[in-house]
Design an enzyme around this catalytic site. Structure first.
Site, PDB file in Angstrom:
ATOM      1  N   TRP A 180       0.950  -1.128   0.011  1.00 25.39           N
ATOM      2  CA  TRP A 180      -0.180   0.269   0.353  1.00 25.39           C
ATOM      3  C   TRP A 180       0.563   1.158   0.139  1.00 25.39           C
ATOM      4  O   TRP A 180       1.723   1.301   0.903  1.00 25.39           O
ATOM      5  CB  TRP A 180      -1.073   0.110   1.485  1.00 25.39           C
ATOM      6  CG  TRP A 180      -1.734   1.736   0.967  1.00 25.39           C
ATOM      7  CD1 TRP A 180      -2.628   1.730   0.241  1.00 25.39           C
ATOM      8  CD2 TRP A 180      -1.401   2.560   2.135  1.00 25.39           C
ATOM      9  NE1 TRP A 180      -3.027   3.039   1.069  1.00 25.39           N
ATOM     10  CE2 TRP A 180      -1.952   3.614   2.029  1.00 25.39           C
ATOM     11  CE3 TRP A 180      -0.168   2.848   3.297  1.00 25.39           C
ATOM     12  CZ2 TRP A 180      -2.163   4.794   2.120  1.00 25.39           C
ATOM     13  CZ3 TRP A 180      -0.041   4.156   3.909  1.00 25.39           C
ATOM     14  CH2 TRP A 180      -1.606   5.215   3.464  1.00 25.39           C
ATOM     15  N   GLU A 219      -3.162  -2.812  -2.448  1.00 25.76           N
ATOM     16  CA  GLU A 219      -4.315  -2.280  -1.708  1.00 25.76           C
ATOM     17  C   GLU A 219      -4.676  -0.624  -1.888  1.00 25.76           C
ATOM     18  O   GLU A 219      -4.246  -0.205  -2.241  1.00 25.76           O
ATOM     19  CB  GLU A 219      -3.873  -1.680   0.177  1.00 25.76           C
ATOM     20  CG  GLU A 219      -4.972  -1.142   0.534  1.00 25.76           C
ATOM     21  CD  GLU A 219      -4.892  -1.635   2.006  1.00 25.76           C
ATOM     22  OE1 GLU A 219      -3.677  -2.196   2.175  1.00 25.76           O
ATOM     23  OE2 GLU A 219      -5.604  -1.436   2.917  1.00 25.76           O
ATOM     24  N   LYS A 221      -6.960   2.459  -2.316  1.00 21.81           N
ATOM     25  CA  LYS A 221      -7.996   3.726  -2.086  1.00 21.81           C
ATOM     26  C   LYS A 221      -8.157   4.834  -1.951  1.00 21.81           C
ATOM     27  O   LYS A 221      -7.941   4.947  -3.658  1.00 21.81           O
ATOM     28  CB  LYS A 221      -6.328   4.172  -1.117  1.00 21.81           C
ATOM     29  CG  LYS A 221      -6.595   5.570   0.551  1.00 21.81           C
ATOM     30  CD  LYS A 221      -5.645   5.077   1.650  1.00 21.81           C
ATOM     31  CE  LYS A 221      -6.334   6.109   2.230  1.00 21.81           C
ATOM     32  NZ  LYS A 221      -4.978   6.404   3.909  1.00 21.81           N
ATOM     33  N   ASP A 253      -9.541  -3.244   1.022  1.00 15.92           N
ATOM     34  CA  ASP A 253      -9.434  -2.742   2.561  1.00 15.92           C
ATOM     35  C   ASP A 253     -11.250  -1.771   2.993  1.00 15.92           C
ATOM     36  O   ASP A 253     -11.241  -0.866   1.911  1.00 15.92           O
ATOM     37  CB  ASP A 253      -8.399  -1.804   2.795  1.00 15.92           C
ATOM     38  CG  ASP A 253      -8.747  -0.620   4.267  1.00 15.92           C
ATOM     39  OD1 ASP A 253      -9.603  -0.982   4.805  1.00 15.92           O
ATOM     40  OD2 ASP A 253      -6.917  -0.678   4.840  1.00 15.92           O
ATOM     41  N   HIS A 256     -12.064   1.535   2.452  1.00 13.35           N
ATOM     42  CA  HIS A 256     -11.130   2.834   1.601  1.00 13.35           C
ATOM     43  C   HIS A 256     -11.853   2.928  -0.174  1.00 13.35           C
ATOM     44  O   HIS A 256     -11.201   3.165  -1.129  1.00 13.35           O
ATOM     45  CB  HIS A 256      -9.986   1.780   0.877  1.00 13.35           C
ATOM     46  CG  HIS A 256      -8.774   1.482   1.805  1.00 13.35           C
ATOM     47  ND1 HIS A 256      -7.575   1.109   1.129  1.00 13.35           N
ATOM     48  CD2 HIS A 256      -8.787   2.545   2.598  1.00 13.35           C
ATOM     49  CE1 HIS A 256      -6.919   1.661   2.763  1.00 13.35           C
ATOM     50  NE2 HIS A 256      -7.393   2.526   3.201  1.00 13.35           N
ATOM     51  N   HIS A 280      -8.386  -5.684   4.278  1.00 19.11           N
ATOM     52  CA  HIS A 280      -7.856  -5.700   5.290  1.00 19.11           C
ATOM     53  C   HIS A 280      -9.296  -4.909   6.044  1.00 19.11           C
ATOM     54  O   HIS A 280     -10.658  -4.122   5.766  1.00 19.11           O
ATOM     55  CB  HIS A 280      -6.932  -4.442   5.246  1.00 19.11           C
ATOM     56  CG  HIS A 280      -6.073  -4.413   5.403  1.00 19.11           C
ATOM     57  ND1 HIS A 280      -5.428  -3.282   4.879  1.00 19.11           N
ATOM     58  CD2 HIS A 280      -5.396  -6.048   5.345  1.00 19.11           C
ATOM     59  CE1 HIS A 280      -4.400  -3.804   5.265  1.00 19.11           C
ATOM     60  NE2 HIS A 280      -4.065  -5.079   5.214  1.00 19.11           N
ATOM     61  N   ASP A 288     -11.689   6.460   6.463  1.00 22.38           N
ATOM     62  CA  ASP A 288     -11.117   6.021   6.759  1.00 22.38           C
ATOM     63  C   ASP A 288     -10.446   6.251   7.781  1.00 22.38           C
ATOM     64  O   ASP A 288      -9.204   5.773   8.466  1.00 22.38           O
ATOM     65  CB  ASP A 288      -9.626   5.747   5.663  1.00 22.38           C
ATOM     66  CG  ASP A 288      -9.309   4.225   5.767  1.00 22.38           C
ATOM     67  OD1 ASP A 288      -9.479   3.329   6.475  1.00 22.38           O
ATOM     68  OD2 ASP A 288      -7.755   4.292   5.076  1.00 22.38           O
ATOM     69  N   ASP A 290     -10.167   3.759  10.393  1.00 17.31           N
ATOM     70  CA  ASP A 290     -10.186   2.935  10.734  1.00 17.31           C
ATOM     71  C   ASP A 290      -9.741   2.223  12.519  1.00 17.31           C
ATOM     72  O   ASP A 290      -9.062   2.536  13.715  1.00 17.31           O
ATOM     73  CB  ASP A 290      -8.280   3.154  11.162  1.00 17.31           C
ATOM     74  CG  ASP A 290      -8.287   2.130   9.467  1.00 17.31           C
ATOM     75  OD1 ASP A 290      -7.730   0.904   9.259  1.00 17.31           O
ATOM     76  OD2 ASP A 290      -7.235   3.311   8.909  1.00 17.31           O
ATOM     77  N   ASP A 320      -7.434  -4.506  10.162  1.00 16.91           N
ATOM     78  CA  ASP A 320      -6.215  -3.012   9.467  1.00 16.91           C
ATOM     79  C   ASP A 320      -6.925  -1.933  10.417  1.00 16.91           C
ATOM     80  O   ASP A 320      -7.545  -1.105   9.674  1.00 16.91           O
ATOM     81  CB  ASP A 320      -5.929  -2.967   8.600  1.00 16.91           C
ATOM     82  CG  ASP A 320      -5.143  -1.873   8.445  1.00 16.91           C
ATOM     83  OD1 ASP A 320      -4.628  -1.263   9.100  1.00 16.91           O
ATOM     84  OD2 ASP A 320      -5.634  -0.774   7.238  1.00 16.91           O
TER      85      ASP A 320
END
Ligand code: RNT
Ligand code: ZN
Length: 413
Positions: A180, A219, A221, A253, A256, A280, A288, A290, A320
Site C-alpha cells: 500500500w 491495496e 484507496k 480494505d 477505502h 483488510h 478511513d 480505522d 487493519d
C-alpha cells in the site's frame, strides 16, 4: 444452553459442529500496528503519516519489540482459533548500531519475529512500509517523478518480498505481502495518467522476481488526509493490475471506498475471477478512520459472503485498525473476536436453503427467514467455541486485561 442452541440450529438445517470446526481453522491475521500506534522500531521512527493517522492518547503504547511482543501474547491468550501476526517493515528489529535503511533491510531483521511466531504457533504476514519516512517526497513513493525516490521504494518493496519469502520458508506457511502506498495529490492534478504509468512500471520491477511462499497483494484507496484530490493507486488501477498479472491479488480494505460501496458486494465479484482475495477489515467512521472492528451489519455481511461462497480458504482475512484512545491490547482482542463472531454467525446460516428461496423467487419467505435468523441463540454457540478453545468467554476476559493495564501498561513512561 449449548445443547439447546445446537438443537435449534439443527432444526434450521445448520450443523453446529461443522461450523465450529470451520471457525477453528480459519486464520485471522492480526495487525501488529494496533499495539504501538503504527510507529515501529526504526531509530528515527515517527508518528504515522501519509494520509493515515492514529488518534488518542491512552497511556501504555508498546515502545520496543519486547513490549509489543508481550502485549501481543497477552492478546493471543484470550483469542480463540488460528492466528497470524501481520508485520510492517518498520517493525524490523535492529541490533545496537545497525542503521540499515528501508531499501536494504533483510531477513535477519525479522528473524526474532519468526522465533516469536514459532513460539506462539502462529503464522506471519508482511507489508512494505511506504510511509512515515523522509524518502516519501511530496507524498509520493512508487509513483514519484524523482527517480531517486522511486528507486528507493522499489528497492524497499523488493527487499520486503525477499523477506516475506524467507519467512514463509522458515515457517512453512505462505506469507501475504501487501503493497500500500500513500501516493496522491492534495489538489487538482495536471496529469492523472503519468503517475499511474510510473506506478505500473515500479510494480513490474517489484514483482519481476519469482519467489516462493509469497502471496503478492496491492491495496487501493479512495483518498487520504492531505491527498483529497487524487489517489494514484485507485481501485480501478489495482484491480486492472491484478487482473492482468497472475499471482498479484487485489486487497480489499473496507475503509477505502465511497461510503455506500460495500466490500460484501465486491468480494463475490472478485471471487468470480480470482482464486484469492486478501482483506483488510476495519471500521471506517466518516472517513478511513480505522476504528476498532465492531460486530456490525457490514462485517457480518462480509463474513456471509465468505462462507456462502465456500471461500474460507480463498479469502485471506486480515485486520487493519489502530485506536490509541483505549487499551490497545483490549482493542486487539475485541476486534479479532468480533471478526470471528461474524464468521461464526455466517457459518450458522442455512445458506443452501436461502439461495433456493432466492432462485425460486420466494422473496417474502427469504426476507422473513433472514430476519428470524438474527434472534437465534448465537451467543451460546460462541461461548462454547471459547470454552473448547480454552479461552475465556465473553464477560470473562476484560478484567485480566485491565489488570495487565494497571500492572504493566500504565507503568510505562
Ligand atoms: C492505509 C492502509 C494500510 C495501512 C496499514 C498500516 O490506508 O489501510 O493498509 O492502514 O498498512
Ligand atoms: Zn489497509
Amino acid at each position: 444452553m449449548f445443547e439447546q442452541a445446537k438443537a435449534i440450529y439443527a432444526k434450521m438445517g445448520v450443523d453446529v459442529e461443522a461450523a465450529l470446526a470451520a471457525l477453528k481453522t480459519t486464520p485471522i491475521s492480526i495487525h501488529c500496528w494496533q499495539g504501538d500506534d503504527v510507529v515501529g522500531f526504526e531509530p528515527a521512527a515517527t508518528a504515522a503519516s501519509g494520509g493515515i493517522q492514529t488518534t488518542g492518547d491512552h497511556p501504555g503504547r508498546a515502545r520496543n519489540p519486547q513490549e509489543l511482543m508481550a502485549d501481543f501474547e497477552k492478546a493471543l491468550s484470550v483469542i480463540p482459533g488460528a492466528k497470524k501476526i501481520n508485520l510492517h517493515a518498520c517493525y524490523a528489529i535492529f541490533e545496537e548500531g545497525d542503521t540499515t535503511d528501508r531499501n536494504a533491510i533483510s531477513y535477519k531483521h525479522f528473524a526474532p519475529w519468526v522465533a516469536f511466531a514459532k513460539k506462539n504457533g502462529i503464522g506471519i504476514d508482511f507489508n512494505p512500509t511506504c510511509f512515515s519516512h523522509p524518502m516519501v517526497k511530496n507524498g509520493l513513493t512508487l509513483s514519484s517523478p524523482d527517480e531517486t525516490v522511486r528507486k528507493f521504494w522499489i528497492d524497499h518493496c523488493i527487499a520486503c518480498r525477499r523477506i516475506a519469502s524467507q519467512i514463509a520458508k522458515e515457517l512453512g506457511t505462505p506469507v501475504v505481502n501487501n503493497v500500500w502506498i500513500p501516493d496522491g495529490l492534495k489538489d487538482v492534478p495536471a496529469d492523472r495518467m503519468g503517475p499511474r504509468m510510473r506506478l505500473k512500471d515500479s510494480l513490474d520491477q517489484i514483482f519481476a522476481e519469482q519467489l516462493d511462499g509469497v502471496i503478492d497483494c496491492v491495496e487501493s484507496k479512495v483518498f487520504g488526509i492531505g491527498v483529497e484530490a487524487y489517489t494514484v493507486g485507485s481501485n480501478e488501477f489495482y484491480m486492472s493490475y491484478a487482473a492482468s498479472h497472475p499471482g498479484v491479488y487485489n486487497l480489499l480494505d473496507n475503509g477505502h471506498y465511497h461510503p455506500t460501496e460495500m466490500i460484501s458486494d465486491k468480494s463475490p465479484a472478485l471471487l468470480t475471477f480470482f482464486d484469492k482475495i486478501p482483506l483488510h477489515v476495519t471500521r471506517p467512521m466518516r472517513w478511513d478512520s480505522d476504528h476498532v472492528v465492531r460486530l456490525e451489519d457490514e462485517i457480518k455481511e462480509i463474513a456471509v459472503e465468505i462462507v456462502r461462497n465456500n471461500a474460507l480458504d480463498k479469502v485471506l482475512i486480515g485486520l487493519d485498525y489502530f485506536d490509541a484512545s483505549i487499551n490497545r491490547v483490549a482493542a486487539w482482542v475485541v476486534g479479532t473476536r468480533n471478526m470471528q463472531k461474524a464468521l461464526l454467525s455466517a457459518l450458522l446460516q442455512p445458506h443452501a436453503r436461502l439461495k433456493d428461496l432466492q432462485d425460486n423467487e420466494n422473496f417474502t419467505r427469504l426476507m422473513v427467514e433472514q430476519e428470524e435468523l438474527k434472534t437465534l441463540p448465537f451467543g451460546a454457540i460462541w461461548q462454547e467455541f471459547c470454552r473448547r478453545e480454552g479461552v475465556p468467554a465473553d464477560g470473562e476476559w476484560l478484567a485480566d486485561m485491565e489488570e495487565y493495564e494497571q500492572n504493566v501498561l500504565f507503568k510505562r513512561g
